[in-house]
Design a protein around this motif. Structure first.
Motif, PDB file in Angstrom:
ATOM      1  N   ASP A  49     -36.803  30.050  13.032  1.00 62.08           N
ATOM      2  CA  ASP A  49     -36.247  30.289  11.695  1.00 62.08           C
ATOM      3  C   ASP A  49     -37.381  30.276  10.664  1.00 62.08           C
ATOM      4  N   PRO A  50     -38.033  31.417  10.458  1.00 55.59           N
ATOM      5  CA  PRO A  50     -39.199  31.447   9.561  1.00 55.59           C
ATOM      6  C   PRO A  50     -38.898  31.020   8.124  1.00 55.59           C
ATOM      7  N   GLY A  51     -37.746  31.357   7.613  1.00 56.00           N
ATOM      8  CA  GLY A  51     -37.419  31.029   6.232  1.00 56.00           C
ATOM      9  C   GLY A  51     -37.152  29.553   5.999  1.00 56.00           C
ATOM     10  N   GLN A  52     -36.616  28.875   7.000  1.00 54.77           N
ATOM     11  CA  GLN A  52     -36.246  27.472   6.848  1.00 54.77           C
ATOM     12  C   GLN A  52     -37.128  26.532   7.660  1.00 54.77           C
ATOM     13  N   ALA A  53     -38.212  27.039   8.238  1.00 52.04           N
ATOM     14  CA  ALA A  53     -39.100  26.184   9.033  1.00 52.04           C
ATOM     15  C   ALA A  53     -39.843  25.214   8.123  1.00 52.04           C
ATOM     16  N   PHE A  54     -40.075  24.030   8.615  1.00 56.44           N
ATOM     17  CA  PHE A  54     -40.835  22.998   7.932  1.00 56.44           C
ATOM     18  C   PHE A  54     -40.259  22.671   6.552  1.00 56.44           C
ATOM     19  N   PRO A  55     -39.046  22.131   6.479  1.00 52.23           N
ATOM     20  CA  PRO A  55     -38.433  21.869   5.174  1.00 52.23           C
ATOM     21  C   PRO A  55     -39.120  20.772   4.375  1.00 52.23           C
ATOM     22  N   GLY A  56     -39.865  19.913   5.006  1.00 53.71           N
ATOM     23  CA  GLY A  56     -40.559  18.861   4.263  1.00 53.71           C
ATOM     24  C   GLY A  56     -40.015  17.496   4.578  1.00 53.71           C
ATOM     25  N   HIS A  57     -40.766  16.476   4.192  1.00 54.18           N
ATOM     26  CA  HIS A  57     -40.391  15.097   4.471  1.00 54.18           C
ATOM     27  C   HIS A  57     -39.196  14.696   3.611  1.00 54.18           C
ATOM     28  N   GLY A  58     -38.126  14.274   4.259  1.00 55.33           N
ATOM     29  CA  GLY A  58     -36.959  13.812   3.530  1.00 55.33           C
ATOM     30  C   GLY A  58     -36.034  14.917   3.061  1.00 55.33           C
ATOM     31  N   GLN A  59     -36.378  16.158   3.363  1.00 58.90           N
ATOM     32  CA  GLN A  59     -35.527  17.270   2.948  1.00 58.90           C
ATOM     33  C   GLN A  59     -34.863  17.860   4.184  1.00 58.90           C
ATOM     34  N   MET A  60     -33.670  18.347   3.980  1.00 61.12           N
ATOM     35  CA  MET A  60     -32.919  18.895   5.096  1.00 61.12           C
ATOM     36  C   MET A  60     -32.731  20.385   4.914  1.00 61.12           C
ATOM     37  N   LYS A  61     -32.467  21.030   6.033  1.00 61.22           N
ATOM     38  CA  LYS A  61     -32.140  22.448   5.986  1.00 61.22           C
ATOM     39  C   LYS A  61     -30.745  22.576   5.367  1.00 61.22           C
ATOM     40  N   PRO A  62     -30.421  23.745   4.809  1.00 61.31           N
ATOM     41  CA  PRO A  62     -29.105  23.909   4.171  1.00 61.31           C
ATOM     42  C   PRO A  62     -27.937  23.594   5.105  1.00 61.31           C
ATOM     43  N   GLU A  63     -28.066  23.952   6.380  1.00 66.19           N
ATOM     44  CA  GLU A  63     -26.987  23.662   7.325  1.00 66.19           C
ATOM     45  C   GLU A  63     -26.805  22.157   7.482  1.00 66.19           C
ATOM     46  N   GLN A  64     -27.919  21.434   7.535  1.00 69.29           N
ATOM     47  CA  GLN A  64     -27.841  19.984   7.682  1.00 69.29           C
ATOM     48  C   GLN A  64     -27.252  19.342   6.436  1.00 69.29           C
ATOM     49  N   LEU A  65     -27.584  19.872   5.261  1.00 68.91           N
ATOM     50  CA  LEU A  65     -26.998  19.357   4.021  1.00 68.91           C
ATOM     51  C   LEU A  65     -25.489  19.542   4.011  1.00 68.91           C
ATOM     52  N   GLU A  66     -25.040  20.715   4.448  1.00 63.62           N
ATOM     53  CA  GLU A  66     -23.608  21.002   4.493  1.00 63.62           C
ATOM     54  C   GLU A  66     -22.896  20.069   5.467  1.00 63.62           C
ATOM     55  N   ILE A  67     -23.488  19.840   6.618  1.00 62.69           N
ATOM     56  CA  ILE A  67     -22.901  18.939   7.609  1.00 62.69           C
ATOM     57  C   ILE A  67     -22.790  17.527   7.041  1.00 62.69           C
ATOM     58  N   GLU A  68     -23.845  17.069   6.372  1.00 61.88           N
ATOM     59  CA  GLU A  68     -23.833  15.731   5.778  1.00 61.88           C
ATOM     60  C   GLU A  68     -22.756  15.615   4.703  1.00 61.88           C
ATOM     61  N   LYS A  69     -22.620  16.643   3.887  1.00 63.51           N
ATOM     62  CA  LYS A  69     -21.599  16.660   2.837  1.00 63.51           C
ATOM     63  C   LYS A  69     -20.204  16.589   3.451  1.00 63.51           C
ATOM     64  N   LEU A  70     -19.979  17.365   4.503  1.00 65.29           N
ATOM     65  CA  LEU A  70     -18.675  17.368   5.155  1.00 65.29           C
ATOM     66  C   LEU A  70     -18.376  16.027   5.824  1.00 65.29           C
ATOM     67  N   ARG A  71     -19.386  15.383   6.386  1.00 70.26           N
ATOM     68  CA  ARG A  71     -19.179  14.067   6.998  1.00 70.26           C
ATOM     69  C   ARG A  71     -18.758  13.038   5.956  1.00 70.26           C
ATOM     70  N   ARG A  72     -19.408  13.081   4.791  1.00 66.84           N
ATOM     71  CA  ARG A  72     -19.027  12.145   3.713  1.00 66.84           C
ATOM     72  C   ARG A  72     -17.597  12.416   3.261  1.00 66.84           C
ATOM     73  N   GLU A  73     -17.229  13.688   3.168  1.00 63.12           N
ATOM     74  CA  GLU A  73     -15.872  14.040   2.742  1.00 63.12           C
ATOM     75  C   GLU A  73     -14.836  13.580   3.764  1.00 63.12           C
ATOM     76  N   VAL A  74     -15.138  13.741   5.049  1.00 62.00           N
ATOM     77  CA  VAL A  74     -14.229  13.287   6.101  1.00 62.00           C
ATOM     78  C   VAL A  74     -14.041  11.768   6.021  1.00 62.00           C
TER      79      VAL A  74
END
Length: 96
Positions: A49-74
């Motif tokens: 995934d060239p566009g989302q490779a190496f997101p940085g320390h403490g940062q998540m890919k957009p898919e991971q952010l969405e998953i985390e948001k949905l887990r909190r909502e659940v």
């Protein structure tokens, strides 16, 4: 000894050195003073995934952010459901 950290720009340039310029991984590892296995991992991540490779320390890919948001909502919805169940049981006790 502290662990070395490399920024996204460094990693992308290292991968481009290997892919675009045709430098071998072994030679690039010696030139950049990085382990060959690390460079292989970077090349693999960038290829996936060239566009989302190496997101940085403490940062998540957009898919991971969405998953985390949905887990909190659940979790929130489950807590609300449990409260409503307890309230229904409490009021059902008083009616009889």
């Amino acid at each position: 000894m502290q662990r070395r950290r490399f920024g996204r720009e460094f990693k992308v340039e290292a991968v481009r050195l290997i892919r675009d310029r045709g430098v071998s991984i072994a030679q690039a590892a010696r030139d950049l003073d990085v382990c060959e296995n690390v460079l292989r991992k970077w090349v693999k991540e960038f290829a996936a995934d060239p566009g989302q490779a190496f997101p940085g320390h403490g940062q998540m890919k957009p898919e991971q952010l969405e998953i985390e948001k949905l887990r909190r909502e659940v979790a929130k919805l489950k807590a609300e459901r449990d409260i409503l169940k307890k309230a229904a049981a409490y009021f059902a006790k008083d009616v009889t």
